[in-house]
Motif scaffolding. Structure first.
Motif, PDB file in Angstrom:
ATOM      1  N   ILE A 251      11.413   1.114   0.804  1.00 29.03           N
ATOM      2  CA  ILE A 251      10.199   0.762   1.540  1.00 29.03           C
ATOM      3  C   ILE A 251       9.038   1.441   0.813  1.00 29.03           C
ATOM      4  N   VAL A 252       8.035   0.637   0.482  1.00 30.91           N
ATOM      5  CA  VAL A 252       6.896   1.187  -0.271  1.00 30.91           C
ATOM      6  C   VAL A 252       5.589   0.729   0.366  1.00 30.91           C
ATOM      7  N   ALA A 253       4.533   1.473   0.061  1.00 26.18           N
ATOM      8  CA  ALA A 253       3.177   1.082   0.463  1.00 26.18           C
ATOM      9  C   ALA A 253       2.361   0.902  -0.809  1.00 26.18           C
ATOM     10  N   PRO A 254       2.170  -0.352  -1.266  1.00 27.69           N
ATOM     11  CA  PRO A 254       1.344  -0.569  -2.464  1.00 27.69           C
ATOM     12  C   PRO A 254      -0.096  -0.136  -2.248  1.00 27.69           C
ATOM     13  N   ALA A 255      -0.556  -0.167  -0.986  1.00 27.25           N
ATOM     14  CA  ALA A 255      -1.890   0.340  -0.645  1.00 27.25           C
ATOM     15  C   ALA A 255      -1.760   1.107   0.665  1.00 27.25           C
ATOM     16  N   PHE A 256      -2.734   1.946   0.960  1.00 23.73           N
ATOM     17  CA  PHE A 256      -2.652   2.790   2.143  1.00 23.73           C
ATOM     18  C   PHE A 256      -2.542   1.924   3.402  1.00 23.73           C
ATOM     19  N   GLY A 257      -1.501   2.158   4.195  1.00 23.88           N
ATOM     20  CA  GLY A 257      -1.329   1.413   5.445  1.00 23.88           C
ATOM     21  C   GLY A 257      -0.778   0.014   5.264  1.00 23.88           C
ATOM     22  N   GLU A 258      -0.398  -0.360   4.060  1.00 29.59           N
ATOM     23  CA  GLU A 258       0.181  -1.689   3.818  1.00 29.59           C
ATOM     24  C   GLU A 258       1.581  -1.503   3.240  1.00 29.59           C
ATOM     25  N   PHE A 259       2.575  -1.804   4.074  1.00 26.70           N
ATOM     26  CA  PHE A 259       3.960  -1.553   3.662  1.00 26.70           C
ATOM     27  C   PHE A 259       4.676  -2.850   3.304  1.00 26.70           C
ATOM     28  N   THR A 260       5.643  -2.714   2.418  1.00 30.89           N
ATOM     29  CA  THR A 260       6.534  -3.810   2.063  1.00 30.89           C
ATOM     30  C   THR A 260       7.819  -3.191   1.506  1.00 30.89           C
ATOM     31  N   VAL A 261       8.603  -4.016   0.845  1.00 32.13           N
ATOM     32  CA  VAL A 261       9.831  -3.541   0.203  1.00 32.13           C
ATOM     33  C   VAL A 261       9.701  -3.782  -1.294  1.00 32.13           C
ATOM     34  N   ALA A 262      10.111  -2.822  -2.080  1.00 30.75           N
ATOM     35  CA  ALA A 262      10.190  -3.034  -3.533  1.00 30.75           C
ATOM     36  C   ALA A 262      11.664  -3.062  -3.926  1.00 30.75           C
ATOM     37  N   VAL A 263      11.999  -4.015  -4.771  1.00 28.04           N
ATOM     38  CA  VAL A 263      13.360  -4.099  -5.302  1.00 28.04           C
ATOM     39  C   VAL A 263      13.268  -3.857  -6.803  1.00 28.04           C
ATOM     40  N   ASN A 264      13.967  -2.852  -7.253  1.00 29.02           N
ATOM     41  CA  ASN A 264      13.894  -2.450  -8.660  1.00 29.02           C
ATOM     42  C   ASN A 264      12.441  -2.283  -9.111  1.00 29.02           C
TER      43      ASN A 264
END
Lengths: 419, 257
Positions: free
Chosen positions: A286-299
């Protein structure tokens, strides 16, 4: 209980217990707990005559106790609870208490197959682990965050190796915490230790440690990485390679490090809850590419969808499926699978379950107080008062649905293709 | 009057300051300014017109009406103002006063923000001073001890895992004498209300847990308390300036719920 391959996978519904209501001789019953195979349902009960017991499929344990709590089925289907008699605590398994008693017992743990039952113990103000009634020989000034190996043969615990005087800043910062495995503490001590984790073979333990108030790193069997970081989260062993992967914060951003080397560049506002496929080739987090915006990163590659919160990340055994949940301030829950959002918005959703071959995904969801399932994005055509997590058959073709509905405990086996 | 006229002895502050040099202070101040302070601090420092309106919002200033050095604007001038003016190159003795003021004469209530005509957040400025203090290891003894406790037990009062659950069960027992059938449900999945407390409740004020349980019981609501660490909703690390540990505590509490 038999292993999952031998469970009843015949399609259809069975009523396990027609009524989970309070029997007349009970002052109250607590929340039902259902066995992994769905064949047994248990409740803790306060007896009108005094004391507590458990009712399993409506039948009381032979024994009653002064107190009973933490009801849990082991993976092999035995019903366990922590029980007290005459002020002393122990674990009861299918109603039979361990012979050993302690001043306190908590945090029941199981081996993967369920053949080993362990718990944290406190005896005379000292702390350790007791497995199948056998307590550690060495106990410690404090102990927390227990974990068991998959085979249950070893247990690890964060332990305090020396007493601290009140508000003794120097003694604390000199480091009095370590990890004990089967009662033997590492030689090294740290300011803090957190989240010990065994490798797949149960031979090594990794934990987060703080070596000063400012330096975070990973210790494996007591030896720290050569690199330290501004902050980090829990380590995971790669099941294929045995390497240790942990989220780390460097220069104000988060990425992933493996054995002290950055493998995902620290470019995220947050990165945590990494999961690794059994073949070790795929890592998701689980990552946040920007503050307060979460998603999932795969590899290291983030999905394009964003949510204020993302939780409950899972990966299939082969890494072919990745699923998680998105929500907005604990509402408007959505199911996220392989970078796409399933149709539907829910009042609540639970951790997705990926089938053993990765072909199917099932998720328990709730709306307007009624619970149901989504299977591969399709709503299951029935709602329930309460559901347990769904379980796929070993071949992935059937789905076990364990439910409480209209006061009854039911067990349903459905064809996944028709669910 | 000013902070240097009212210094008090504190084991934690004295211990921390004894290890400082002007060079070390400067390095940490510059590092925090470069990586954490940002435009917000710069805007605040450049726009305060010293009007003194903030004084009416500060209980420290109101309780020292004849001493303007307690006003928020003056407290900023004596702490962050000094660090900004000098580029962080101050002697350890001066830093003792800066730390004492930041930790004991502003409790970050932010009431002054609402009195400031341009909305300067003195609480934020003081929290940045505390951040620098933490980085330099200059924190008062007892608040630092609570931060140590938080890092170890995830609560501020060194309440051990078993002591927490045992206390809840004790209060449940006590309350049942008055309210038969009362429960303090532990780890009840799907409960409507997750009730969390601060560590002084199980440590010193257990009757508060009893009383909350009595209210929930009378109201007939669906509630639960966690058996695992994460139950303490307080965060002394936020107040010491240990923001890394603050994040760890917040995560634990959030995920516990």
């Amino acid at each position: 209980m038999q292993p999952p391959t031998l469970w009843d996978w015949e399609t259809g519904q069975k009523v396990v217990l027609a009524s989970i209501e309070r029997p007349e001789n009970c002052a109250w019953v607590e929340e039902p707990t259902v066995s992994p195979d769905g064949e047994r349902v248990a409740v803790l009960a306060s007896l009108e005559a005094g004391g507590f017991t458990a009712l399993v499929n409506g039948e009381p344990w032979e024994n009653s106790f002064d107190k009973v709590w933490q009801p849990r089925f082991s993976p092999d289907g035995r019903f366990t609870a922590i029980v007290q008699r005459d002020g002393m605590w122990t674990v009861a398994v299918d109603g039979q208490p361990w012979e050993e008693n302690f001043d306190y017992v908590w945090n029941t743990q199981f081996s993967a197959r369920g053949d080993v039952v362990a718990a944290c113990i406190q005896s005379g103000g000292e702390y350790g682990v007791c497995a199948d009634g056998q307590p550690w020989e060495n106990l410690f000034a404090n102990g927390s965050q227990p974990t068991l190996t998959a085979d249950g043969k070893s247990a690890a615990l964060v332990v305090q190796t020396a007493s601290l005087k009140p508000a003794d800043l120097d003694a604390f910062q000199a480091g009095v915490f370590s990890v004990a495995v089967n009662g033997q503490a590492w030689d090294a001590t740290f300011v803090n230790c957190w989240t010990p984790e065994f490798d797949a073979q149960g031979a090594h333990v990794a934990a987060q440690v703080r070596t000063t108030l400012y330096d975070y790193t990973i210790a494996v069997d007591g030896r720290i990485w050569s690199e330290s970081y501004d902050c980090m989260w829990e380590p995971r062993f790669n099941p294929a390679t045995g390497k240790v992967v942990a989220p780390v914060r460097a220069k104000g951003a988060w990425g992933l490090a493996q054995d002290g080397q950055i493998i995902w560049e620290p470019v995220f506002a947050q990165c945590w809850h990494q999961v690794i496929s059994q073949d070790g080739r795929n890592i998701a987090a689980i990552v946040a590419p920007a503050f307060g915006e979460f998603t999932v990163a795969v590899n290291a590659k983030p999905w394009s969808i964003r949510f204020p919160e993302v939780t409950d990340l899972v990966i299939g055994r082969g890494g072919e499926r990745v699923a998680a949940l998105g929500n907005k301030e604990n509402a408007e829950w959505r199911v996220l699978v392989d970078g796409r959002t399933w149709p539907g918005v829910w009042d609540m959703a639970w951790r997705p379950v990926i089938g053993p071959d990765g072909a199917h995904v099932a998720v328990k969801v709730e709306k307007n107080g009624r619970q149901s399932l989504l299977v591969d994005g399709r709503p299951y055509p029935r709602e329930f008062d309460r559901l347990c997590d769904p379980v796929f058959s070993p071949d992935g073709a059937k789905l076990l649905i364990r439910a409480i509905d209209k006061g009854a405990c039911v067990r349903i086996v459905a064809d996944v293709a028709q669910a | 009057m000013g902070i240097q006229d009212r210094l008090i002895e504190d084991v934690g502050l004295r211990r921390g300051v004894s290890r400082l040099t002007p060079e070390k202070i400067e390095t940490v101040v510059r590092s925090v300014m470069a990586s954490e302070a940002g435009a917000r601090l710069k805007a605040y420092s450049e726009t305060c017109m010293r009007c003194g309106m903030c004084a009416k919002g500060c209980h420290f200033a109101l309780s020292h009406p004849d001493d303007p050095s307690y006003t928020p604007a003056a407290k900023v001038a004596q702490t962050m103002g000094v660090l900004l003016k000098t580029g962080g190159r101050v002697d350890p003795g001066t830093f003792y006063g800066i730390a004492q003021l930041a930790y004991t004469e502003c409790n970050l209530c932010k009431r002054c923000v609402h009195y400031c005509p341009i909305g300067i957040d003195t609480g934020f400025i003081m929290s940045m001073v505390r951040r620098i203090c933490h980085k330099l290891g200059v924190t008062p003894q007892y608040i630092q001890d609570t931060a140590h406790s938080h890092s170890t037990t995830f609560n501020q009062m060194w309440v051990k895992d078993d002591e927490w659950i045992d206390t809840l069960q004790w209060q449940e027992d006590e309350a049942r004498d008055e309210f038969p059938g009362l429960r303090i449900p532990l780890d009840k999945e799907g409960a409507e209300i997750y009730y969390s407390v601060i560590a002084p409740e199980p440590k010193f004020r257990t009757q508060l847990i009893y009383q909350a349980a009595a209210i929930f019981n009378a109201a007939g609501v669906d509630w639960t308390m966690p058996s695992q660490p994460g139950w303490d909703n307080s965060d002394m690390c936020m107040f010491t300036g240990d923001f890394e540990m603050m994040g760890r505590l917040k995560r634990r509490h959030f995920e516990s719920a």
